[in-house]
Design an enzyme around this catalytic site. Structure first.
Site, PDB file in Angstrom:
ATOM      1  N   LYS A 150      13.797   1.857 -19.556  1.00  0.00           N
ATOM      2  CA  LYS A 150      15.030   1.290 -19.346  1.00  0.00           C
ATOM      3  C   LYS A 150      15.761   2.195 -20.449  1.00  0.00           C
ATOM      4  CE  LYS A 150      16.899  -2.084 -22.053  1.00  0.00           C
ATOM      5  NZ  LYS A 150      18.416  -1.061 -21.930  1.00  0.00           N
TER       6      LYS A 150
ATOM      7  N   GLY B  27      14.041   0.055 -31.532  1.00  0.00           N
ATOM      8  CA  GLY B  27      15.528  -0.532 -31.256  1.00  0.00           C
ATOM      9  C   GLY B  27      15.943  -0.916 -32.891  1.00  0.00           C
ATOM     10  N   SER B  28      16.866  -2.057 -32.637  1.00  0.00           N
ATOM     11  CA  SER B  28      17.309  -3.156 -33.852  1.00  0.00           C
ATOM     12  C   SER B  28      15.564  -4.283 -34.017  1.00  0.00           C
ATOM     13  CB  SER B  28      17.799  -3.337 -33.371  1.00  0.00           C
ATOM     14  OG  SER B  28      18.173  -5.061 -32.551  1.00  0.00           O
TER      15      SER B  28
ATOM     16  N   ALA C 169      16.054  -7.403 -34.849  1.00  0.00           N
ATOM     17  CA  ALA C 169      16.824  -8.085 -34.263  1.00  0.00           C
ATOM     18  C   ALA C 169      15.300  -8.471 -32.872  1.00  0.00           C
ATOM     19  CB  ALA C 169      17.453  -8.611 -34.110  1.00  0.00           C
TER      20      ALA C 169
ATOM     21  N   GLY D 275      13.723  -5.453 -31.770  1.00  0.00           N
ATOM     22  CA  GLY D 275      12.059  -6.013 -31.893  1.00  0.00           C
ATOM     23  C   GLY D 275      11.173  -7.446 -31.955  1.00  0.00           C
TER      24      GLY D 275
ATOM     25  N   GLU E  98       9.359   1.342 -32.619  1.00  0.00           N
ATOM     26  CA  GLU E  98      10.503   1.773 -33.832  1.00  0.00           C
ATOM     27  C   GLU E  98      11.461   1.594 -34.007  1.00  0.00           C
ATOM     28  OE1 GLU E  98       9.319   4.778 -35.932  1.00  0.00           O
ATOM     29  OE2 GLU E  98       7.189   4.707 -34.371  1.00  0.00           O
TER      30      GLU E  98
ATOM     31  N   CYS F  31      17.698   5.662 -38.000  1.00  0.00           N
ATOM     32  CA  CYS F  31      17.239   4.781 -38.942  1.00  0.00           C
ATOM     33  C   CYS F  31      16.483   5.244 -40.007  1.00  0.00           C
ATOM     34  CB  CYS F  31      16.017   4.471 -37.487  1.00  0.00           C
ATOM     35  SG  CYS F  31      15.455   5.797 -36.779  1.00  0.00           S
TER      36      CYS F  31
ATOM     37  N   GLU G 227      20.747  -2.300 -43.344  1.00  0.00           N
ATOM     38  CA  GLU G 227      20.944  -0.661 -42.549  1.00  0.00           C
ATOM     39  C   GLU G 227      22.249  -0.894 -41.713  1.00  0.00           C
ATOM     40  OE1 GLU G 227      18.825  -0.439 -38.730  1.00  0.00           O
ATOM     41  OE2 GLU G 227      18.336   1.599 -39.361  1.00  0.00           O
TER      42      GLU G 227
HETATM   43  P1  NAD Z   1      18.633  -2.245 -29.911  1.00  0.00           P
HETATM   44  O1  NAD Z   1      18.316  -3.016 -30.394  1.00  0.00           O
HETATM   45  O2  NAD Z   1      20.428  -3.813 -29.909  1.00  0.00           O
HETATM   46  O3  NAD Z   1      18.957  -1.931 -28.329  1.00  0.00           O
HETATM   47  C1  NAD Z   1      17.344  -1.026 -28.094  1.00  0.00           C
HETATM   48  C2  NAD Z   1      17.449  -1.263 -26.753  1.00  0.00           C
HETATM   49  O4  NAD Z   1      16.501  -2.633 -26.369  1.00  0.00           O
HETATM   50  C3  NAD Z   1      18.149  -1.336 -25.514  1.00  0.00           C
HETATM   51  O5  NAD Z   1      18.104  -0.266 -25.116  1.00  0.00           O
HETATM   52  C4  NAD Z   1      18.642  -2.138 -25.475  1.00  0.00           C
HETATM   53  O6  NAD Z   1      19.602  -3.065 -23.814  1.00  0.00           O
HETATM   54  C5  NAD Z   1      17.381  -3.032 -25.017  1.00  0.00           C
HETATM   55  N1  NAD Z   1      17.068  -5.074 -25.452  1.00  0.00           N
HETATM   56  C6  NAD Z   1      18.343  -5.402 -26.001  1.00  0.00           C
HETATM   57  N2  NAD Z   1      18.073  -6.763 -26.066  1.00  0.00           N
HETATM   58  C7  NAD Z   1      16.347  -6.731 -25.387  1.00  0.00           C
HETATM   59  C8  NAD Z   1      16.337  -7.935 -25.493  1.00  0.00           C
HETATM   60  N3  NAD Z   1      16.144  -9.139 -25.424  1.00  0.00           N
HETATM   61  N4  NAD Z   1      14.719  -7.592 -24.506  1.00  0.00           N
HETATM   62  C9  NAD Z   1      14.428  -6.000 -24.524  1.00  0.00           C
HETATM   63  N5  NAD Z   1      15.235  -5.513 -24.604  1.00  0.00           N
HETATM   64  C10 NAD Z   1      16.033  -5.473 -25.158  1.00  0.00           C
HETATM   65  O7  NAD Z   1      19.205  -1.256 -30.679  1.00  0.00           O
HETATM   66  P2  NAD Z   1      20.767   0.043 -31.188  1.00  0.00           P
HETATM   67  O8  NAD Z   1      21.983  -0.929 -31.209  1.00  0.00           O
HETATM   68  O9  NAD Z   1      20.479   0.139 -29.554  1.00  0.00           O
HETATM   69  O10 NAD Z   1      20.194   0.734 -31.305  1.00  0.00           O
HETATM   70  C11 NAD Z   1      20.477   0.789 -33.007  1.00  0.00           C
HETATM   71  C12 NAD Z   1      18.585   0.863 -33.652  1.00  0.00           C
HETATM   72  O11 NAD Z   1      17.587   1.226 -33.266  1.00  0.00           O
HETATM   73  C13 NAD Z   1      18.884   0.766 -35.708  1.00  0.00           C
HETATM   74  O12 NAD Z   1      18.469  -0.450 -35.850  1.00  0.00           O
HETATM   75  C14 NAD Z   1      18.075   1.485 -35.698  1.00  0.00           C
HETATM   76  O13 NAD Z   1      17.216   1.452 -37.360  1.00  0.00           O
HETATM   77  C15 NAD Z   1      16.926   1.797 -34.516  1.00  0.00           C
HETATM   78  N6  NAD Z   1      16.175   3.062 -34.424  1.00  0.00           N
HETATM   79  C16 NAD Z   1      15.082   2.909 -35.077  1.00  0.00           C
HETATM   80  C17 NAD Z   1      14.582   3.976 -34.574  1.00  0.00           C
HETATM   81  C18 NAD Z   1      13.319   4.844 -35.474  1.00  0.00           C
HETATM   82  O14 NAD Z   1      12.692   4.702 -34.788  1.00  0.00           O
HETATM   83  N7  NAD Z   1      12.652   3.727 -36.032  1.00  0.00           N
HETATM   84  C19 NAD Z   1      14.513   4.908 -34.209  1.00  0.00           C
HETATM   85  C20 NAD Z   1      16.267   4.893 -33.773  1.00  0.00           C
HETATM   86  C21 NAD Z   1      17.402   3.802 -33.254  1.00  0.00           C
END
Ligand code: NAD
Length: 482
Positions: A178, A231-232, A234, A236, A253, A287, A386
């Site tokens: 996804k 992702g974020s 919250a 995660g 991550e 990140c 962040e």
């Molecule tokens: P996000 O958490 O909003 O979304 C990430 C993914 O999760 C998207 O595909 C989104 O559609 C999906 N998602 C959203 N709600 C969901 C749910 N309830 N269940 C399952 N999937 C869901 O993050 P973002 O805004 O796309 O990206 C920014 C964040 O990602 C930042 O916090 C950043 O630190 C983090 N990030 C971390 C790394 C790392 O390697 N540590 C790398 C890149 C980004």
């Protein structure tokens, strides 16, 4: 009716399909609509999981050499479409073309690296295990963990995907991917490359859609053996909670609040370059951003002067401008979030050194100037949370222990950077930092051979390297009476 193309947002069982959920994809540099993507919801996830079950039956029994051949064809396909993929990275994400080129090259290197590891699996399979008893023999097998769900964000489209997809395929897993609903275009192109790679039907499936419509059912489904999420924090946490109901594995991550330490013997120009790279690359939407800069007292005034001059000279522009150094933020929501952080910083008494607003002459697009704060309170959101935008917070320190403590005083622990002339000393400082990756006098270079991930709330598990492959494998021992 929109003049923008309506793209099929589902690739399931080797077929391109249109889902019923239309996602509007924006160019953040112009705010114009790039495309509509016909993504899916829970029913598409169901279809993708049925396809992945069938795909797994075949792929999980393939040899490492067969899987390596497919991974190499994907790498070659990405290399062939390098320009097109760079264009999609820049137009959909806003990043400059030189950064997009680095992303595409990283994807190629990752698929090639895991092709090598896949080949190595055949010789290592069924390795004899030395036992302290003559009466038994034992062998070790590494088997694919099953169907895996890969959920990725928008800041490094294709790269975060490659770090999961290449090892998952190398391990013999089948996949439901996804992509971010904000930046699905690079992944759609990657899927088209995979479609022509000879990968058996059903092994790779892509479902575009929102987090709630696609990510949530994927994380909850009992047929999924593992969720690998970037992702974020919250989200995660939500993914982990859903995954817990069926005791599936998770790799996470998540966020970071990392530091760059400028030691008393540092080369100041190098320190300024590395601070700018750590804060403003990808418009700070990393990140791994080293958004806290800690400078030895004796260098602090001069460092700040040079940093201000360099930050103000950074050319913020359209990603296709040949002189561009920093592009736009990914969308309006992110733009507003970063602006709110800057305002909050001003409200709590942090001192703005430069930036803080929209660059002159850029009325359209989600552009923010490279921004530097000093005198940032240690308990402020600006210091602790962040920001995910081009905002650096600089503080000085009088002794290194204090600097290490400030750097480690975070709920995150993803990366850190150290700048200092005495190599042995810089290594000691690096060893004291709670981070999964530390750079010394180096920009944020990443190799497929070294792990990605961090301490504390930044990660669960590690990507890249052999650890990235192990994340998609089960360990099996077979013990036999002689
Ligand atoms: P996000 O958490 O909003 O979304 C990430 C993914 O999760 C998207 O595909 C989104 O559609 C999906 N998602 C959203 N709600 C969901 C749910 N309830 N269940 C399952 N999937 C869901 O993050 P973002 O805004 O796309 O990206 C920014 C964040 O990602 C930042 O916090 C950043 O630190 C983090 N990030 C971390 C790394 C790392 O390697 N540590 C790398 C890149 C980004």
């Amino acid at each position: 009716m929109s003049a923008q193309p309506l793209l099929n947002g589902l690739y399931i069982d080797g077929q391109w399909l249109a889902g019923s959920e239309h996602l509007q994809v924006i160019n953040p540099s112009t705010e114009g609509v790039l495309a509509q993507v016909a993504g899916g919801g829970p029913e598409a996830v169901e279809q993708a999981l049925c396809a992945a079950s069938a795909g797994l039956a075949r792929w999980s029994h393939s040899s490492g050499a067969e899987r390596a051949a497919v991974l190499r064809r994907i790498a070659a396909g990405v290399a062939e479409r390098r320009e097109q993929l760079m264009h999609l990275q820049s137009s959909n994400n806003g990043k400059p073309q030189f950064e997009a080129a680095m992303d595409v090259d990283d994807v190629i290197a990752t698929f090639e690296y895991y092709a090598g590891l896949a080949e190595g699996l055949d010789a290592a399979q069924d390795a004899n295990v030395a036992l302290p008893s003559e009466a038994f023999s034992a062998r070790l097998r590494r088997e694919p963990c099953g169907i895996v769900g890969l959920i990725v964000p928008w800041n490094f489209p294709m790269v975060t995907t490659a770090w999961k997809l290449a090892p998952a395929l190398a391990a013999g897993c089948s996949v439901v991917l996804k992509p971010s609903e904000v930046t699905p275009l690079p992944e759609l192109e990657l899927a088209a490359i995979i479609a022509g790679s000879g990968l058996p039907r059903g092994v790779f499936n892509l479902v575009c859609g929102t987090g709630l419509a696609v990510g949530a059912p994927l994380a909850a489904d009992p047929r999924v053996a593992k969720i690998s999420f970037t992702g974020s924090n919250a989200v995660g946490v939500q993914v982990m909670q859903r995954a817990a109901e069926t005791v599936k594995g998770v790799s996470l991550e998540l966020g970071g609040k990392s530091s760059l330490l400028v030691l008393a013997d540092a080369d100041l120009d190098l320190a300024v370059e590395l601070a700018c790279g750590g804060g403003f690359f990808n418009a700070g939407q990393m990140c791994s951003a080293t958004s806290r800069v800690l400078v030895a007292d004796e260098l602090a005034d001069e460092f700040l002067l040079r940093l201000k001059a360099r930050a103000e000279a950074i050319r913020v522009a359209d990603p296709f401008d040949p002189e561009v150094e920093m592009g736009a933020l990914v969308n309006q929501a992110q733009y507003r979030r970063v602006q709110a952080h800057i305002e909050e910083g001003l409200n709590v008494g942090a001192k703005l050194v430069c930036g803080g607003g929209r660059p002159a002459g850029l009325q359209q697009g989600y552009f923010i100037q490279p921004t530097v704060f000093t005198e940032v309170p240690l308990d402020s959101a600006l210091w602790r949370e962040e920001i995910f935008g081009p905002v650096l917070c600089v503080r000085s320190f009088s002794n290194e222990q204090q600097a290490i403590e400030m750097a480690n005083d975070s709920e995150f622990g993803l990366v850190a950077s150290v700048v200092g002339a005495d190599a042995a000393h810089a290594e000691q400082v690096a060893n004291a930092l709670q981070a999964g990756l530390v750079w010394i006098n180096a920009p944020q270079v990443i190799f497929p051979q070294t792990a990605w991930g961090g301490y504390k709330q930044s990660s669960i598990g590690r990507e890249l390297g052999p650890w990235g492959l192990q994340a998609f494998q089960e360990i099996k021992h077979v013990i036999r009476a002689r």
